[in-house]
Write a protein that holds these residues in place. Structure first.
Motif, PDB file in Angstrom:
ATOM      1  N   ASP A 122       0.859  -1.172   0.000  1.00  0.00           N
ATOM      2  CA  ASP A 122       0.000   0.000   0.000  1.00  0.00           C
ATOM      3  C   ASP A 122       0.905   1.234   0.000  1.00  0.00           C
ATOM      4  OD1 ASP A 122      -2.861  -1.081   0.388  1.00  0.00           O
ATOM      5  OD2 ASP A 122      -1.713  -2.173   1.898  1.00  0.00           O
ATOM      6  N   PRO A 123       0.343   2.425  -0.249  1.00  0.00           N
ATOM      7  CA  PRO A 123       1.209   3.588  -0.425  1.00  0.00           C
ATOM      8  C   PRO A 123       1.854   4.076   0.868  1.00  0.00           C
ATOM      9  CG  PRO A 123      -1.084   4.265  -0.424  1.00  0.00           C
ATOM     10  CD  PRO A 123      -1.091   2.758  -0.433  1.00  0.00           C
ATOM     11  N   VAL A 124       2.909   4.858   0.707  1.00  0.00           N
ATOM     12  CA  VAL A 124       3.545   5.568   1.815  1.00  0.00           C
ATOM     13  C   VAL A 124       2.789   6.875   2.029  1.00  0.00           C
ATOM     14  CG1 VAL A 124       5.637   6.755   2.575  1.00  0.00           C
ATOM     15  CG2 VAL A 124       5.804   4.553   1.391  1.00  0.00           C
ATOM     16  N   THR A 125       2.459   7.168   3.278  1.00  0.00           N
ATOM     17  CA  THR A 125       1.776   8.410   3.627  1.00  0.00           C
ATOM     18  C   THR A 125       2.603   9.153   4.656  1.00  0.00           C
ATOM     19  OG1 THR A 125      -0.445   7.537   3.142  1.00  0.00           O
ATOM     20  CG2 THR A 125      -0.303   9.422   4.641  1.00  0.00           C
ATOM     21  N   CYS A 126       3.183  10.268   4.252  1.00  0.00           N
ATOM     22  CA  CYS A 126       4.040  11.058   5.134  1.00  0.00           C
ATOM     23  C   CYS A 126       3.217  12.139   5.844  1.00  0.00           C
ATOM     24  CB  CYS A 126       5.162  11.714   4.342  1.00  0.00           C
ATOM     25  SG  CYS A 126       6.367  10.557   3.652  1.00  0.00           S
ATOM     26  N   PHE A 127       3.349  12.192   7.165  1.00  0.00           N
ATOM     27  CA  PHE A 127       2.657  13.216   7.933  1.00  0.00           C
ATOM     28  C   PHE A 127       3.373  14.568   7.765  1.00  0.00           C
ATOM     29  CE2 PHE A 127       0.291  10.526  11.325  1.00  0.00           C
ATOM     30  CZ  PHE A 127      -0.134   9.657  10.340  1.00  0.00           C
ATOM     31  N   PHE A 163       3.102   6.791  -3.309  1.00  0.00           N
ATOM     32  CA  PHE A 163       2.968   7.595  -2.107  1.00  0.00           C
ATOM     33  C   PHE A 163       1.843   8.610  -2.285  1.00  0.00           C
ATOM     34  CE2 PHE A 163       6.018   9.553  -4.914  1.00  0.00           C
ATOM     35  CZ  PHE A 163       5.791  10.918  -4.834  1.00  0.00           C
ATOM     36  N   THR A 164       1.344   9.107  -1.159  1.00  0.00           N
ATOM     37  CA  THR A 164       0.245  10.064  -1.177  1.00  0.00           C
ATOM     38  C   THR A 164       0.726  11.435  -0.696  1.00  0.00           C
ATOM     39  OG1 THR A 164      -0.555   9.795   1.099  1.00  0.00           O
ATOM     40  CG2 THR A 164      -1.232   8.129  -0.508  1.00  0.00           C
ATOM     41  N   SER A 165      -0.157  12.399  -0.812  1.00  0.00           N
ATOM     42  CA  SER A 165       0.171  13.764  -0.372  1.00  0.00           C
ATOM     43  C   SER A 165       0.138  13.906   1.139  1.00  0.00           C
ATOM     44  CB  SER A 165      -0.812  14.762  -0.991  1.00  0.00           C
ATOM     45  OG  SER A 165      -2.138  14.485  -0.566  1.00  0.00           O
ATOM     46  N   GLY A 166      -0.284  12.861   1.830  1.00  0.00           N
ATOM     47  CA  GLY A 166      -0.419  12.921   3.286  1.00  0.00           C
ATOM     48  C   GLY A 166      -1.856  12.678   3.692  1.00  0.00           C
ATOM     49  N   ARG A 167      -2.245  13.180   4.846  1.00  0.00           N
ATOM     50  CA  ARG A 167      -3.632  13.034   5.309  1.00  0.00           C
ATOM     51  C   ARG A 167      -4.476  14.141   4.678  1.00  0.00           C
ATOM     52  NH1 ARG A 167      -2.323  12.684  11.672  1.00  0.00           N
ATOM     53  NH2 ARG A 167      -0.993  14.429  11.033  1.00  0.00           N
ATOM     54  N   TYR A 168      -4.611  14.070   3.339  1.00  0.00           N
ATOM     55  CA  TYR A 168      -5.206  15.191   2.606  1.00  0.00           C
ATOM     56  C   TYR A 168      -6.686  15.376   2.909  1.00  0.00           C
ATOM     57  CZ  TYR A 168      -6.686  11.578  -0.815  1.00  0.00           C
ATOM     58  OH  TYR A 168      -7.234  10.485  -1.420  1.00  0.00           O
ATOM     59  N   GLU A 169      -7.370  14.308   3.320  1.00  0.00           N
ATOM     60  CA  GLU A 169      -8.784  14.461   3.673  1.00  0.00           C
ATOM     61  C   GLU A 169      -8.965  15.258   4.952  1.00  0.00           C
ATOM     62  OE1 GLU A 169     -10.283  10.503   3.764  1.00  0.00           O
ATOM     63  OE2 GLU A 169     -10.513  10.381   1.576  1.00  0.00           O
ATOM     64  N   SER A 170      -7.880  15.394   5.727  1.00  0.00           N
ATOM     65  CA  SER A 170      -7.901  16.210   6.946  1.00  0.00           C
ATOM     66  C   SER A 170      -7.233  17.563   6.729  1.00  0.00           C
ATOM     67  CB  SER A 170      -7.206  15.465   8.093  1.00  0.00           C
ATOM     68  OG  SER A 170      -7.811  14.208   8.326  1.00  0.00           O
ATOM     69  N   GLY A 171      -6.938  17.870   5.463  1.00  0.00           N
ATOM     70  CA  GLY A 171      -6.343  19.162   5.143  1.00  0.00           C
ATOM     71  C   GLY A 171      -4.836  19.188   5.134  1.00  0.00           C
ATOM     72  N   GLU A 172      -4.195  18.023   5.374  1.00  0.00           N
ATOM     73  CA  GLU A 172      -2.737  17.940   5.389  1.00  0.00           C
ATOM     74  C   GLU A 172      -2.278  17.460   4.017  1.00  0.00           C
ATOM     75  OE1 GLU A 172      -0.923  16.745   9.342  1.00  0.00           O
ATOM     76  OE2 GLU A 172      -0.094  15.203   8.030  1.00  0.00           O
ATOM     77  N   LYS A 173      -1.920  18.367   3.133  1.00  0.00           N
ATOM     78  CA  LYS A 173      -1.655  18.025   1.734  1.00  0.00           C
ATOM     79  C   LYS A 173      -0.259  18.479   1.326  1.00  0.00           C
ATOM     80  CE  LYS A 173      -3.570  18.681  -2.915  1.00  0.00           C
ATOM     81  NZ  LYS A 173      -4.694  19.218  -3.711  1.00  0.00           N
ATOM     82  N   TRP A 174       0.600  17.517   0.947  1.00  0.00           N
ATOM     83  CA  TRP A 174       1.983  17.766   0.539  1.00  0.00           C
ATOM     84  C   TRP A 174       2.697  18.654   1.566  1.00  0.00           C
ATOM     85  CZ3 TRP A 174       2.940  14.225  -2.773  1.00  0.00           C
ATOM     86  CH2 TRP A 174       2.039  13.893  -3.792  1.00  0.00           C
ATOM     87  N   ASP A 175       2.491  18.306   2.848  1.00  0.00           N
ATOM     88  CA  ASP A 175       3.032  19.130   3.927  1.00  0.00           C
ATOM     89  C   ASP A 175       4.270  18.517   4.567  1.00  0.00           C
ATOM     90  OD1 ASP A 175       2.876  21.496   5.341  1.00  0.00           O
ATOM     91  OD2 ASP A 175       1.691  20.647   6.972  1.00  0.00           O
ATOM     92  N   PHE A 176       4.746  17.366   4.032  1.00  0.00           N
ATOM     93  CA  PHE A 176       5.972  16.775   4.575  1.00  0.00           C
ATOM     94  C   PHE A 176       7.183  17.576   4.096  1.00  0.00           C
ATOM     95  CE2 PHE A 176       4.578  14.315   0.839  1.00  0.00           C
ATOM     96  CZ  PHE A 176       5.653  14.470  -0.014  1.00  0.00           C
TER      97      PHE A 176
END
Length: 299
Positions: free
Chosen positions: A112-117, A142-155
């Motif tokens: 499954d993808p890597v999700t960076c906080f 990999f994903t942009s992060g927890r984008y459904e919670s507003g955390e998008k490409w914030d790593f």
């Protein structure tokens, strides 16, 4: 990445079937080998990689070696996305996979993808040693992060390196690097896309999957990227200002590699996890006869 290995796996032929002859793991890595994934008639070993705490802590280093013997089949996957937690200072979370794939063997690395906080720093390297007729599937995404919670490409930092060697000759060398810059943030560069996928297919057993994927991806993108045509009269066209073309929700490209085109790499950008999973389910479903189960079927 010079620390002692946290995991080691060996798959060999035992009484004519692929069998797990070594499975070692230590903190923070845990390996699970279910006794049955597909039908008994399917000769494949499945392995699930997990981490204690559900993710990779800042400063953690996970190193694993995998050996798939001649004529064997193995699938290396996860139970959920690999979460990389927030960085502590400049510490980087690291993962290293070194794999050897024997003659007429098949290894499918289908996590499954890597999700960076937010603020996370992550470095991954995968090195594969193959033979002339080895078969290899690698899904690196990999994903942009927890984008459904507003955390998008914030790593803060993400780097993934993939090397495939045939003997001592490099067959495929790839590196992906995303780092917050002073001029443009990662989010500004990635626009509305939230998932990046790379799929590598190599070997004679996978040729039909490569050919079908290339044909379907060419048709998909030729339709999506064709310039729009305007209907109506000349006056209707003049009365409407030119509209900015809308980006498709999924864009993809593919290209062969190797001296005789024995390998193929596909790259995908998608606005959502659902679209990316759907793409992988569709294009990798033909692996079911080899693995006993279709990758990402339960996702």
């Amino acid at each position: 990445m010079a620390e002692a290995a946290t995991g080691a796996v060996r798959v060999e032929k035992v009484r004519g079937r692929s069998a797990l002859t070594r499975c070692f793991a230590r903190y923070p890595l845990k390996l699970i080998a279910p006794s049955k994934v597909g039908p008994y008639s399917c000769d494949a070993v499945w392995l699930y990689a997990l981490t204690y705490g559900g993710g990779i802590v800042s400063g953690d280093t996970i190193s694993c070696t995998v050996s798939v013997g001649d004529g064997c089949t193995a699938a290396f996957t996860t139970q959920a996305s690999t979460k990389v937690y927030k960085a502590v200072g400049s510490k980087c979370s690291e993962q290293l996979l070194e794999a050897r794939v024997g003659e007429d063997a098949l290894l499918a690395v289908i996590p499954d993808p890597v999700t960076c906080f937010s603020t996370a720093r992550y470095h991954q390297k995968q090195v594969f040693q193959v033979s002339a007729n080895s078969n290899l599937v690698v899904v690196d995404w990999f994903t942009s992060g927890r984008y459904e919670s507003g955390e998008k490409w914030d790593f803060s930092f993400y780097k993934s390196v993939n090397h495939i060697f045939l003997g001592d000759q490099p067959l495929f060398i790839d590196s992906t690097l995303l780092e917050q810059g002073s001029n443009y943030s990662i989010a500004e560069r990635m626009q509305e896309y939230n998932v990046i996928v790379m799929v590598v297919l190599l070997g004679p057993k996978l040729r039909h999957i490569q050919d079908k994927m290339q044909d379907e991806m060419k048709k998909l993108m030729s339709g999506q990227l064709r310039p729009p045509t305007s209907g109506g009269s000349l006056y209707t066209m003049r009365s409407k200002p030119p509209q900015r073309p809308q980006r498709p929700p999924l864009i993809a490209s593919c290209s062969p590699f190797g001296r005789t085109g024995t390998g193929m790499v596909a790259r995908v950008a998608a606005v959502s996890m659902e679209l990316a999973y759907s793409f992988l389910r569709h294009h990798l479903a033909a692996l079911e006869p080899f693995l006993g189960a279709s990758p990402y079927a339960a996702s």
